[in-house]
Write an enzyme that holds these catalytic residues in place. Structure first.
Site, mmCIF file in Angstrom:
data_model
loop_
_atom_site.group_PDB
_atom_site.id
_atom_site.type_symbol
_atom_site.label_atom_id
_atom_site.label_comp_id
_atom_site.label_asym_id
_atom_site.label_seq_id
_atom_site.Cartn_x
_atom_site.Cartn_y
_atom_site.Cartn_z
ATOM 1 N N LYS A 40 0.842 -1.200 0.000
ATOM 2 C CA LYS A 40 0.000 0.000 0.000
ATOM 3 C C LYS A 40 0.878 1.251 0.000
ATOM 4 O O LYS A 40 2.086 1.186 0.202
ATOM 5 C CB LYS A 40 -0.918 -0.012 1.221
ATOM 6 C CG LYS A 40 -0.200 0.024 2.556
ATOM 7 C CD LYS A 40 -1.189 -0.057 3.703
ATOM 8 C CE LYS A 40 -0.471 -0.028 5.052
ATOM 9 N NZ LYS A 40 -1.411 -0.035 6.182
ATOM 10 N N ARG A 133 -10.485 -0.131 15.140
ATOM 11 C CA ARG A 133 -10.285 0.441 13.814
ATOM 12 C C ARG A 133 -11.144 -0.356 12.855
ATOM 13 O O ARG A 133 -12.357 -0.351 12.964
ATOM 14 C CB ARG A 133 -8.779 0.423 13.456
ATOM 15 C CG ARG A 133 -8.425 1.444 12.393
ATOM 16 C CD ARG A 133 -6.941 1.565 12.177
ATOM 17 N NE ARG A 133 -6.361 0.379 11.559
ATOM 18 C CZ ARG A 133 -5.131 0.324 11.068
ATOM 19 N NH1 ARG A 133 -4.346 1.379 11.148
ATOM 20 N NH2 ARG A 133 -4.673 -0.783 10.514
ATOM 21 N N TYR A 255 14.723 30.511 8.765
ATOM 22 C CA TYR A 255 13.484 31.176 9.169
ATOM 23 C C TYR A 255 13.394 31.242 10.689
ATOM 24 O O TYR A 255 13.607 30.248 11.390
ATOM 25 C CB TYR A 255 12.281 30.419 8.625
ATOM 26 C CG TYR A 255 12.078 30.581 7.142
ATOM 27 C CD1 TYR A 255 11.721 31.803 6.588
ATOM 28 C CD2 TYR A 255 12.256 29.501 6.280
ATOM 29 C CE1 TYR A 255 11.534 31.950 5.219
ATOM 30 C CE2 TYR A 255 12.064 29.628 4.914
ATOM 31 C CZ TYR A 255 11.707 30.856 4.389
ATOM 32 O OH TYR A 255 11.537 30.993 3.031
ATOM 33 N N MET A 303 11.345 24.464 2.991
ATOM 34 C CA MET A 303 10.707 23.662 1.956
ATOM 35 C C MET A 303 11.721 22.956 1.068
ATOM 36 O O MET A 303 11.544 21.791 0.709
ATOM 37 C CB MET A 303 9.785 24.535 1.098
ATOM 38 C CG MET A 303 9.011 23.750 0.051
ATOM 39 S SD MET A 303 7.926 24.777 -0.969
ATOM 40 C CE MET A 303 6.712 25.295 0.226
#
Length: 360
Positions: A40, A133, A255, A303
Site C-alpha cells: 500500500k 479500527r 526562518y 521547503m
C-alpha cells in the site's frame, strides 16, 4: 550523443534485491504459513510498479493494498494466480470494479458484506480484536458465520485482524488480541487465518496463522526493538550540497533564526527540505553524515533547503554538488525517525518525487 540526466537535488537508491531477500526471510521464518507483501501507499513510497514485479518474480503470491484505487493501479503487475487484497474494504459503488478486476476485498462491516454478497465472489473478513479500527465485532462476525446465504455466496479466503502493539512484544495486549482473534476464527472452521503484521512475525508461531502480512520489514526498517538480526537495508538517500559558507559568531540561521552560531562556523546548505519528505521536525535536532563526520542540522528545515554545521570537516572538504548521506549505513532510517519524533513508516511514505530514483 547519449542523453544525460540533469543532476537531481537528491538521489534515492532502492535495493530491490535486499527487499526480496527480506521477504524470503519472512517466508522462511513463518513457514508453513505464507508471507504476503503489503504494498500500500505505493509500496511504502518506494514504487509499487517496481516492487511488485520483483516480489512476484521471487514467488510472492499474496499482496495487500489499502484501497481499491491502489489495487487497480497495480492490477496488471500482480500475477493472475496471486491474491490482491484491499484492506480498507470497498466504498459503495466500488464492487463492480473489484469484481471485474478479480480483486479481493477485506470486508469490514455488515454493510460491506451485504453489498459484496450479490457478486458471488471471494472475500476476506476482518474482525476487530482490540484496535477499534477496521472490522466486525465478535457478535457481528457470528451473524455472518450463521448466515447460510452469505457463506454460500462469499467464499472466505481468510479471517483477518490487526495487532495494535506488535512493535512492543511484551505488551499484554498482544496476547489478549490473539485470544479474541482465535475466538472469532473459530466461528469459521477451515477458513485461513491472517493475523500477524511485520512485528507479529517475531511474536511466535501462535500469531502466524496461515498468512502473515509483511510490510515495514520488507522495506528494511525494524518493526520492533530488540531484534537480534536486522533486516537488510533497502533505502539510501543522499542530498546535494548547494553551497558552503563561513559565518561569524552570532549569525542567525534560517526562518525565525532559531539557531545562532556560537562561534565562527562553516555551514553547508543542502538541497532537501520538507517538500522532499524531510521532516520539518528535524529542525535544530537532526543530522546528516559526510566524510566520516556527523553534521548537525542548524536552524529550521525549510521547503527546499536544510542547513548543517560542517565545522567538523576540513575547509574545502565539501564541494558544491557533492552528495551527503541522509539515510544510509551511518544514518539508519530508525535513527532519523527517532530524531524527527516519528516512525520509520512516515519517513518512508513521505519521500518526495524530486529525487533521482535508482533501482538495483
Amino acid at each position: 550523443m547519449q542523453a544525460q540526466m540533469a543532476p537531481a537535488p537528491g538521489v534515492l537508491t532502492i535495493d530491490l534485491g535486499a527487499l526480496v531477500e527480506n521477504w524470503r526471510r519472512v517466508a522462511r521464518e513463518v513457514a508453513p504459513a505464507r508471507a504476503a507483501a503489503v504494498v500500500k501507499a505505493d509500496a511504502y513510497g518506494l514504487g509499487a510498479a517496481q516492487v511488485v514485479p520483483a516480489l512476484a518474480a521471487a514467488g510472492c503470491r499474496d499482496f495487500f493494498v489499502a484501497n481499491l484505487v491502489e489495487a487497480l493501479a497495480i492490477r496488471a503487475s500482480v500475477p493472475e494466480d496471486a491474491l490482491l487484497g484491499v484492506l480498507n474494504g470497498l466504498h459503495p459503488g466500488g464492487e463492480d470494479f473489484a469484481a471485474e478486476a478479480g480483486i479481493t476485498p477485506v470486508l469490514n462491516s455488515i454493510a460491506q458484506a451485504r453489498r459484496w454478497q450479490a457478486f458471488d465472489r471471494p472475500a476476506m473478513l476482518q474482525v476487530d480484536t482490540g484496535m477499534a479500527r477496521h472490522g466486525l465485532s465478535l457478535e457481528e462476525a457470528a451473524v455472518l458465520a450463521g448466515d447460510a446465504k452469505f457463506r454460500a455466496a462469499v467464499p472466505l479466503q481468510a479471517i483477518i485482524s490487526h495487532l495494535s502493539c506488535s512493535d512492543e512484544p511484551d505488551r499484554a495486549e498482544n496476547a489478549a488480541q490473539l485470544a479474541r482473534f482465535e475466538a472469532a476464527a473459530a466461528l469459521f472452521p477451515g477458513v485461513a487465518r491472517c493475523f500477524a503484521n511485520s512485528g507479529g512475525v517475531q511474536l511466535g508461531a501462535a500469531y502466524h496463522g496461515d498468512l502473515v502480512r509483511a510490510g515495514l520489514c520488507l522495506y528494511g526498517a525494524e518493526p520492533a526493538d530488540g531484534r537480534a538480526e536486522p533486516f537488510r537495508p533497502v533505502v539510501a538517500l543522499q542530498a546535494r550540497v548547494l553551497q558552503t559558507r563561513t559565518v561569524p559568531a552570532g549569525t542567525g540561521v534560517g526562518y525565525g533564526q532559531t539557531w545562532h552560531a556560537p562561534r565562527e562556523t562553516r555551514l553547508a546548505l543542502l538541497s532537501i527540505g520538507y517538500a522532499d519528505g524531510f521532516p520539518r521536525s528535524l529542525s535544530d535536532r537532526g543530522a546528516v553524515w559526510a566524510h566520516g563526520a556527523t553534521l548537525p542540522i542548524v536552524g529550521r528545515v525549510s521547503m527546499d533547503v536544510t542547513v548543517v554545521d560542517a565545522s567538523a570537516l576540513p575547509e574545502g572538504a565539501l564541494a558544491e554538488g557533492e552528495l551527503v548521506e541522509i539515510i544510509g549505513p551511518h544514518r539508519p532510517i530508525e535513527a532519523v525517525a527517532q530524531e524527527a519524533g516519528t516512525i520509520a513508516y512516515e519517513i518512508l511514505t513521505q519521500l518526495g518525487g524530486r529525487y533521482q530514483r535508482i533501482y538495483r
